[in-house]
Design an enzyme around this catalytic site. Structure first.
Site, PDB file in Angstrom:
ATOM      1  N   SER A  12     -22.847   8.075 -14.299  1.00  0.00           N
ATOM      2  CA  SER A  12     -22.777   6.918 -13.402  1.00  0.00           C
ATOM      3  C   SER A  12     -21.390   6.304 -13.484  1.00  0.00           C
ATOM      4  CB  SER A  12     -23.833   5.879 -13.793  1.00  0.00           C
ATOM      5  OG  SER A  12     -23.507   4.650 -13.174  1.00  0.00           O
ATOM      6  N   HIS A  37     -23.120   9.990  -9.948  1.00  0.00           N
ATOM      7  CA  HIS A  37     -24.092   8.947  -9.603  1.00  0.00           C
ATOM      8  C   HIS A  37     -23.324   7.674  -9.248  1.00  0.00           C
ATOM      9  CE1 HIS A  37     -28.067   6.987  -9.856  1.00  0.00           C
ATOM     10  NE2 HIS A  37     -27.406   5.947 -10.355  1.00  0.00           N
ATOM     11  N   ASP A  39     -23.538   3.751  -7.909  1.00  0.00           N
ATOM     12  CA  ASP A  39     -24.448   2.605  -7.842  1.00  0.00           C
ATOM     13  C   ASP A  39     -23.941   1.557  -6.863  1.00  0.00           C
ATOM     14  OD1 ASP A  39     -26.509   3.218  -9.880  1.00  0.00           O
ATOM     15  OD2 ASP A  39     -24.762   3.329 -11.192  1.00  0.00           O
ATOM     16  N   MET A  41     -24.636  -1.989  -5.168  1.00  0.00           N
ATOM     17  CA  MET A  41     -25.404  -3.221  -5.410  1.00  0.00           C
ATOM     18  C   MET A  41     -24.907  -4.323  -4.481  1.00  0.00           C
ATOM     19  SD  MET A  41     -25.499  -3.257  -9.551  1.00  0.00           S
ATOM     20  CE  MET A  41     -25.649  -1.739 -10.508  1.00  0.00           C
ATOM     21  N   HIS A  70     -27.161   5.697  -5.216  1.00  0.00           N
ATOM     22  CA  HIS A  70     -28.319   4.869  -5.576  1.00  0.00           C
ATOM     23  C   HIS A  70     -28.123   3.494  -4.951  1.00  0.00           C
ATOM     24  CE1 HIS A  70     -30.535   2.766  -9.205  1.00  0.00           C
ATOM     25  NE2 HIS A  70     -31.195   2.638  -8.061  1.00  0.00           N
ATOM     26  N   MET A  72     -29.027  -0.120  -4.376  1.00  0.00           N
ATOM     27  CA  MET A  72     -29.757  -1.297  -4.879  1.00  0.00           C
ATOM     28  C   MET A  72     -29.422  -2.451  -3.947  1.00  0.00           C
ATOM     29  SD  MET A  72     -29.067  -0.467  -8.867  1.00  0.00           S
ATOM     30  CE  MET A  72     -27.773   0.664  -8.380  1.00  0.00           C
ATOM     31  N   MET A 141     -36.450   4.119 -12.976  1.00  0.00           N
ATOM     32  CA  MET A 141     -35.507   3.199 -13.634  1.00  0.00           C
ATOM     33  C   MET A 141     -36.056   2.879 -15.018  1.00  0.00           C
ATOM     34  SD  MET A 141     -33.134   2.894 -11.456  1.00  0.00           S
ATOM     35  CE  MET A 141     -32.163   1.821 -12.515  1.00  0.00           C
ATOM     36  N   PHE A 147     -27.060  -3.538 -13.968  1.00  0.00           N
ATOM     37  CA  PHE A 147     -25.931  -3.449 -14.898  1.00  0.00           C
ATOM     38  C   PHE A 147     -25.990  -2.157 -15.698  1.00  0.00           C
ATOM     39  CE2 PHE A 147     -27.098  -7.838 -14.176  1.00  0.00           C
ATOM     40  CZ  PHE A 147     -25.892  -8.382 -13.752  1.00  0.00           C
ATOM     41  N   GLY A 148     -24.816  -1.669 -16.075  1.00  0.00           N
ATOM     42  CA  GLY A 148     -24.749  -0.562 -17.026  1.00  0.00           C
ATOM     43  C   GLY A 148     -24.870  -1.105 -18.440  1.00  0.00           C
ATOM     44  N   GLY A 149     -25.081  -0.196 -19.368  1.00  0.00           N
ATOM     45  CA  GLY A 149     -25.052  -0.570 -20.785  1.00  0.00           C
ATOM     46  C   GLY A 149     -26.272  -1.301 -21.310  1.00  0.00           C
ATOM     47  N   ASP A 179     -32.858   6.927 -14.844  1.00  0.00           N
ATOM     48  CA  ASP A 179     -31.618   6.141 -14.770  1.00  0.00           C
ATOM     49  C   ASP A 179     -31.751   4.874 -15.608  1.00  0.00           C
ATOM     50  OD1 ASP A 179     -29.229   4.950 -14.011  1.00  0.00           O
ATOM     51  OD2 ASP A 179     -29.856   4.537 -11.945  1.00  0.00           O
ATOM     52  N   GLY A 180     -30.868   4.752 -16.604  1.00  0.00           N
ATOM     53  CA  GLY A 180     -30.801   3.516 -17.394  1.00  0.00           C
ATOM     54  C   GLY A 180     -30.992   3.744 -18.877  1.00  0.00           C
ATOM     55  N   GLY A 181     -29.927   3.515 -19.632  1.00  0.00           N
ATOM     56  CA  GLY A 181     -30.022   3.603 -21.091  1.00  0.00           C
ATOM     57  C   GLY A 181     -30.218   5.019 -21.617  1.00  0.00           C
ATOM     58  N   SER A 202     -22.767   4.406 -19.602  1.00  0.00           N
ATOM     59  CA  SER A 202     -22.034   4.049 -20.821  1.00  0.00           C
ATOM     60  C   SER A 202     -22.045   5.168 -21.856  1.00  0.00           C
ATOM     61  CB  SER A 202     -22.601   2.752 -21.415  1.00  0.00           C
ATOM     62  OG  SER A 202     -24.004   2.813 -21.466  1.00  0.00           O
TER      63      SER A 202
HETATM   64  C1  DX5 Z   1     -28.221   0.346 -13.347  1.00  0.00           C
HETATM   65  C2  DX5 Z   1     -27.652   1.549 -12.661  1.00  0.00           C
HETATM   66  C3  DX5 Z   1     -27.382   2.667 -13.579  1.00  0.00           C
HETATM   67  C4  DX5 Z   1     -26.360   2.365 -14.646  1.00  0.00           C
HETATM   68  C5  DX5 Z   1     -26.676   3.206 -15.838  1.00  0.00           C
HETATM   69  O1  DX5 Z   1     -28.649  -0.551 -12.407  1.00  0.00           O
HETATM   70  O2  DX5 Z   1     -28.528   2.012 -11.666  1.00  0.00           O
HETATM   71  O3  DX5 Z   1     -27.035   3.855 -12.884  1.00  0.00           O
HETATM   72  O4  DX5 Z   1     -25.044   2.614 -14.255  1.00  0.00           O
HETATM   73  O5  DX5 Z   1     -25.836   2.838 -16.869  1.00  0.00           O
HETATM   74  P1  DX5 Z   1     -26.229   3.123 -18.385  1.00  0.00           P
HETATM   75  O6  DX5 Z   1     -26.360   4.607 -18.514  1.00  0.00           O
HETATM   76  O7  DX5 Z   1     -25.078   2.566 -19.157  1.00  0.00           O
HETATM   77  O8  DX5 Z   1     -27.528   2.416 -18.658  1.00  0.00           O
HETATM   78 ZN    ZN Z   2     -28.145   4.012 -10.778  1.00  0.00          ZN
END
Ligand code: DX5
Ligand code: ZN
Length: 223
Positions: A12, A37, A39, A41, A70, A72, A141, A147-149, A179-181, A202
């Site tokens: 991402s 990927h 994102d 938003m 993706h 959002m 999700m 947010f990332g991380g 997707d996520g963490g 991340s």
């Molecule tokens: C969150 C995004 C993810 C995000 C993932 O809303 O859709 O794609 O970038 O980041 P990590 O892998 O750091 O959770």
């Molecule tokens: Zn995403």
């Protein structure tokens, strides 16, 4: 491309250095990224604002792998054509943001893109049960989007397994994406649960070697 042959890793770009986006795209592709990927938003559906079609079009110019976009954003059906023109190969939308989900998915496919649905952690799997015929991707999700991380929500495992079962029983050719963490710490459990595509922000861009990180995510090796 044979999407089913192995586990795909989709870094991402949200966690990339945006001041060097072209270099980051090259680096992550050289490191073995299967998809990019992206994102999008809007500050309404999620409490963050990121990129839109012009940046995606710029990324497309240096992309050698499919763009996994993706969305959002509220009422994503308004922008299907814009993202197709920008170069999206896969367009995933949220049912929580889209009243006429079936119509939007048909429009995405009619525009020549793969159609995906992304489910918030609190959204039940019944949200996709009546649109399986229109789907190429189901994205679970494993954080609340925005947010990332953020930390992976482990209680999403039963949902992932239930969707795997739903897809298998349907007989449709649908990929399961998470997707996520995602990190090397949870990736082997995810692939064992039948996940085909691992998104990681991340856990790739926050590390020194993108190649080592992508390999470890793909193979579930914890360093
Ligand atoms: C969150 C995004 C993810 C995000 C993932 O809303 O859709 O794609 O970038 O980041 P990590 O892998 O750091 O959770
Ligand atoms: Zn995403």
């Amino acid at each position: 491309m044979n999407y089913k042959s192995n586990v795909l890793v989709a870094p991402s770009l949200l966690s990339a250095d945006f001041s060097r986006l072209g270099e980051e795209v090259d680096a992550v592709q050289d490191a073995g990224a299967d998809w990019l990927h992206l994102d999008v938003m809007d500050g309404n559906f999620v409490p963050n604002i990121t990129i839109g079609p012009p940046v995606i079009a710029a990324i497309k110019r240096c992309a050698e792998v499919p763009l996994d976009v993706h969305l959002m954003i509220d009422r994503p059906e308004r922008y299907v054509k814009d993202f197709q023109s920008a170069g999206a190969d896969i367009l995933s939308i949220h049912p929580e943001a889209c009243v006429h989900l079936h119509r939007a998915l048909v429009e995405i496919r009619d525009s020549g893109m793969k159609a995906g649905v992304a489910l918030n952690p609190s959204t039940g799997i019944c949200a996709i049960e009546n649109v399986l015929a229109e789907l190429d991707i189901v994205m679970v999700m494993t954080v609340n989007p925005g947010f990332g991380g953020q930390s992976f929500i482990p209680t999403m495992f039963p949902k992932i397994k239930a969707i795997r079962k739903m897809i298998d029983e349907s007989g449709y050719d649908i990929l399961l994406e998470v997707d996520g963490g995602v990190s090397p710490k949870n990736s082997s459990e995810l692939t064992k649960a039948g996940v085909n595509v691992l998104v990681a922000g991340s856990a790739v861009f926050g590390t020194r070697s993108y190649k080592v990180s992508i390999d470890n995510i793909r193979n579930g090796r914890v360093m």
